[in-house]
Design a protein around this motif. Sequence first.
Motif, PDB file in Angstrom:
ATOM      1  N   ALA A 178       0.825  -1.209   0.000  1.00 40.49           N
ATOM      2  CA  ALA A 178       0.000   0.000   0.000  1.00 40.49           C
ATOM      3  C   ALA A 178       0.858   1.258   0.000  1.00 40.49           C
ATOM      4  O   ALA A 178       0.502   2.275  -0.604  1.00 40.49           O
ATOM      5  N   LYS A 179       2.011   1.200   0.667  1.00 38.73           N
ATOM      6  CA  LYS A 179       2.890   2.366   0.772  1.00 38.73           C
ATOM      7  C   LYS A 179       3.648   2.638  -0.517  1.00 38.73           C
ATOM      8  O   LYS A 179       3.808   3.808  -0.921  1.00 38.73           O
ATOM      9  N   TYR A 180       4.099   1.585  -1.200  1.00 45.05           N
ATOM     10  CA  TYR A 180       5.012   1.780  -2.338  1.00 45.05           C
ATOM     11  C   TYR A 180       4.392   1.470  -3.697  1.00 45.05           C
ATOM     12  O   TYR A 180       5.013   1.741  -4.730  1.00 45.05           O
ATOM     13  N   GLY A 181       3.213   0.901  -3.717  1.00 44.60           N
ATOM     14  CA  GLY A 181       2.494   0.721  -4.973  1.00 44.60           C
ATOM     15  C   GLY A 181       3.245  -0.091  -6.005  1.00 44.60           C
ATOM     16  O   GLY A 181       3.767  -1.176  -5.716  1.00 44.60           O
ATOM     17  N   ASP A 182       3.337   0.445  -7.226  1.00 45.68           N
ATOM     18  CA  ASP A 182       3.893  -0.305  -8.349  1.00 45.68           C
ATOM     19  C   ASP A 182       5.391  -0.559  -8.242  1.00 45.68           C
ATOM     20  O   ASP A 182       5.933  -1.375  -8.998  1.00 45.68           O
ATOM     21  N   ARG A 183       6.076   0.143  -7.335  1.00 46.04           N
ATOM     22  CA  ARG A 183       7.517  -0.121  -7.194  1.00 46.04           C
ATOM     23  C   ARG A 183       7.783  -1.419  -6.436  1.00 46.04           C
ATOM     24  O   ARG A 183       8.922  -1.882  -6.401  1.00 46.04           O
ATOM     25  N   LEU A 184       6.741  -2.001  -5.844  1.00 47.64           N
ATOM     26  CA  LEU A 184       6.863  -3.303  -5.178  1.00 47.64           C
ATOM     27  C   LEU A 184       5.955  -4.297  -5.881  1.00 47.64           C
ATOM     28  O   LEU A 184       4.733  -4.196  -5.820  1.00 47.64           O
ATOM     29  N   TRP A 185       6.573  -5.236  -6.590  1.00 45.12           N
ATOM     30  CA  TRP A 185       5.851  -6.317  -7.261  1.00 45.12           C
ATOM     31  C   TRP A 185       5.981  -7.558  -6.395  1.00 45.12           C
ATOM     32  O   TRP A 185       7.076  -7.876  -5.901  1.00 45.12           O
ATOM     33  N   LEU A 186       4.880  -8.252  -6.175  1.00 43.73           N
ATOM     34  CA  LEU A 186       4.886  -9.384  -5.252  1.00 43.73           C
ATOM     35  C   LEU A 186       4.329 -10.637  -5.911  1.00 43.73           C
ATOM     36  O   LEU A 186       3.443 -10.570  -6.763  1.00 43.73           O
ATOM     37  N   ALA A 187       4.864 -11.767  -5.485  1.00 41.40           N
ATOM     38  CA  ALA A 187       4.352 -13.056  -5.950  1.00 41.40           C
ATOM     39  C   ALA A 187       4.545 -14.093  -4.861  1.00 41.40           C
ATOM     40  O   ALA A 187       5.530 -14.046  -4.108  1.00 41.40           O
ATOM     41  N   HIS A 188       3.601 -15.014  -4.803  1.00 41.57           N
ATOM     42  CA  HIS A 188       3.779 -16.157  -3.902  1.00 41.57           C
ATOM     43  C   HIS A 188       4.849 -17.075  -4.466  1.00 41.57           C
ATOM     44  O   HIS A 188       4.909 -17.330  -5.679  1.00 41.57           O
ATOM     45  N   LEU A 189       5.739 -17.558  -3.601  1.00 39.96           N
ATOM     46  CA  LEU A 189       6.730 -18.543  -4.029  1.00 39.96           C
ATOM     47  C   LEU A 189       7.195 -19.367  -2.848  1.00 39.96           C
ATOM     48  O   LEU A 189       7.624 -18.832  -1.824  1.00 39.96           O
ATOM     49  N   ASP A 190       7.108 -20.664  -3.016  1.00 44.53           N
ATOM     50  CA  ASP A 190       7.766 -21.620  -2.134  1.00 44.53           C
ATOM     51  C   ASP A 190       8.938 -22.168  -2.929  1.00 44.53           C
ATOM     52  O   ASP A 190       8.741 -22.818  -3.963  1.00 44.53           O
ATOM     53  N   VAL A 191      10.170 -21.893  -2.489  1.00 39.45           N
ATOM     54  CA  VAL A 191      11.333 -22.242  -3.313  1.00 39.45           C
ATOM     55  C   VAL A 191      11.575 -23.744  -3.393  1.00 39.45           C
ATOM     56  O   VAL A 191      12.481 -24.181  -4.103  1.00 39.45           O
ATOM     57  N   THR A 192      10.756 -24.548  -2.701  1.00 39.42           N
ATOM     58  CA  THR A 192      10.839 -25.991  -2.903  1.00 39.42           C
ATOM     59  C   THR A 192       9.924 -26.443  -4.040  1.00 39.42           C
ATOM     60  O   THR A 192       9.924 -27.621  -4.395  1.00 39.42           O
ATOM     61  N   ASP A 193       9.155 -25.522  -4.602  1.00 40.04           N
ATOM     62  CA  ASP A 193       8.310 -25.814  -5.755  1.00 40.04           C
ATOM     63  C   ASP A 193       9.071 -25.363  -6.996  1.00 40.04           C
ATOM     64  O   ASP A 193       8.992 -24.212  -7.419  1.00 40.04           O
ATOM     65  N   PHE A 194       9.818 -26.258  -7.596  1.00 39.22           N
ATOM     66  CA  PHE A 194      10.760 -25.880  -8.640  1.00 39.22           C
ATOM     67  C   PHE A 194      10.064 -25.426  -9.924  1.00 39.22           C
ATOM     68  O   PHE A 194      10.587 -24.580 -10.656  1.00 39.22           O
ATOM     69  N   ALA A 195       8.873 -25.950 -10.202  1.00 40.04           N
ATOM     70  CA  ALA A 195       8.135 -25.490 -11.374  1.00 40.04           C
ATOM     71  C   ALA A 195       7.657 -24.054 -11.149  1.00 40.04           C
ATOM     72  O   ALA A 195       7.686 -23.228 -12.082  1.00 40.04           O
ATOM     73  N   GLU A 196       7.224 -23.747  -9.938  1.00 43.47           N
ATOM     74  CA  GLU A 196       6.749 -22.397  -9.628  1.00 43.47           C
ATOM     75  C   GLU A 196       7.884 -21.380  -9.728  1.00 43.47           C
ATOM     76  O   GLU A 196       7.671 -20.229 -10.116  1.00 43.47           O
ATOM     77  N   ILE A 197       9.093 -21.794  -9.380  1.00 43.63           N
ATOM     78  CA  ILE A 197      10.237 -20.879  -9.439  1.00 43.63           C
ATOM     79  C   ILE A 197      10.377 -20.273 -10.828  1.00 43.63           C
ATOM     80  O   ILE A 197      10.473 -19.055 -10.983  1.00 43.63           O
ATOM     81  N   LYS A 198      10.406 -21.109 -11.845  1.00 41.14           N
ATOM     82  CA  LYS A 198      10.624 -20.605 -13.203  1.00 41.14           C
ATOM     83  C   LYS A 198       9.498 -19.678 -13.623  1.00 41.14           C
ATOM     84  O   LYS A 198       9.731 -18.627 -14.243  1.00 41.14           O
ATOM     85  N   GLN A 199       8.261 -20.034 -13.289  1.00 39.99           N
ATOM     86  CA  GLN A 199       7.125 -19.192 -13.638  1.00 39.99           C
ATOM     87  C   GLN A 199       7.225 -17.819 -12.985  1.00 39.99           C
ATOM     88  O   GLN A 199       6.997 -16.786 -13.635  1.00 39.99           O
ATOM     89  N   VAL A 200       7.572 -17.789 -11.704  1.00 39.31           N
ATOM     90  CA  VAL A 200       7.631 -16.527 -10.963  1.00 39.31           C
ATOM     91  C   VAL A 200       8.779 -15.659 -11.472  1.00 39.31           C
ATOM     92  O   VAL A 200       8.623 -14.438 -11.639  1.00 39.31           O
ATOM     93  N   VAL A 201       9.936 -16.249 -11.710  1.00 43.33           N
ATOM     94  CA  VAL A 201      11.069 -15.467 -12.227  1.00 43.33           C
ATOM     95  C   VAL A 201      10.734 -14.878 -13.589  1.00 43.33           C
ATOM     96  O   VAL A 201      11.003 -13.697 -13.864  1.00 43.33           O
ATOM     97  N   ASN A 202      10.108 -15.667 -14.449  1.00 45.42           N
ATOM     98  CA  ASN A 202       9.705 -15.153 -15.762  1.00 45.42           C
ATOM     99  C   ASN A 202       8.732 -13.987 -15.620  1.00 45.42           C
ATOM    100  O   ASN A 202       8.847 -12.972 -16.326  1.00 45.42           O
ATOM    101  N   ARG A 203       7.789 -14.106 -14.721  1.00 45.56           N
ATOM    102  CA  ARG A 203       6.804 -13.041 -14.517  1.00 45.56           C
ATOM    103  C   ARG A 203       7.455 -11.784 -13.958  1.00 45.56           C
ATOM    104  O   ARG A 203       7.086 -10.658 -14.327  1.00 45.56           O
TER     105      ARG A 203
END
Length: 282
Positions: free
Chosen positions: A45-70
């Motif tokens: 709420a404080k920083y708006g678009d300068r902070l992009w967020l995503a859920h990630l559990d780094v033990t989910d290796f398929a999710e890692i690639k998707q999140v980094v690409n995004r």
Amino acid sequence: MAQQTWLITGVGGGFGRHLTEQLLDRGDRVAGTVRDLDRMTALKAKYGDRLWLAHLDVTDFAEIKQVVNRAFAAFGRIDVVVNNAGYGLFGAAEEFTDEEVHHELDTNLVGPIEVTRAALPFLRTQGAGRIIQMSTYGGQATNPGATIYHASEWGIEGFMESLAREVEVFGIGVTIVEPGGARTEFRYGSSRLATPLSAYDNTPGAMTRMIKNLPPAAGDPAKMAEAIIASVDSSPAPRRLVLGSDGYKYIHDALLERLAEVEAQETSAATTDAPLPEQATR
């Protein structure tokens, strides 16, 4: 200083949170990953678009690639990738379940490797970038009662040290951060303890009994975060960044001990060499 964009794993607390807050305060952009997005509501709420967020559990290796690409798609360019997500696992080697061992290695070792591998094509195409790997003095020195944790940290340090030589030709620098004890959630909440076996009572491996009674850590995480951020302006990238007087002492003493053991074997090591070709034919 030009605005920079950072990708940081584990921004919900500890060093990840300190880094994120300081970077946003100075005007940088942060792509942050976290397992619990609700922890980031106020900061978003404080920083708006300068902070992009995503859920990630780094033990989910398929999710890692998707999140980094995004993350790269969202900002177009990322200058610094920080592998921060991780936790401590303390106890004697045989006190852990198989699942505890595998989860620690997946989180602290394989996860950062996969985050890095996912980011490398983007950094290489950019022709510039910095990878920061959060480790610990325990990546160079050891204590009984932390066997699996040390395995994860020594492993990731070996990967990153080798990687640094692979990617420097592409303008990518790699820095391993080795803090001593710090007053973060790592020590006071996120670390996990093995179920004790009575055989280890009153032995050096009884870390689960001792860790609860340790005095407050000496390290100031805000000052350590400042030092990590400042290291990005150093060229070439420092291979290692030691933080905290205790971290320096543990690493320094461990390296001296290991060097002495190796130097004492200089002569005996040579006795196992094969004869040179010209000597073998005489």
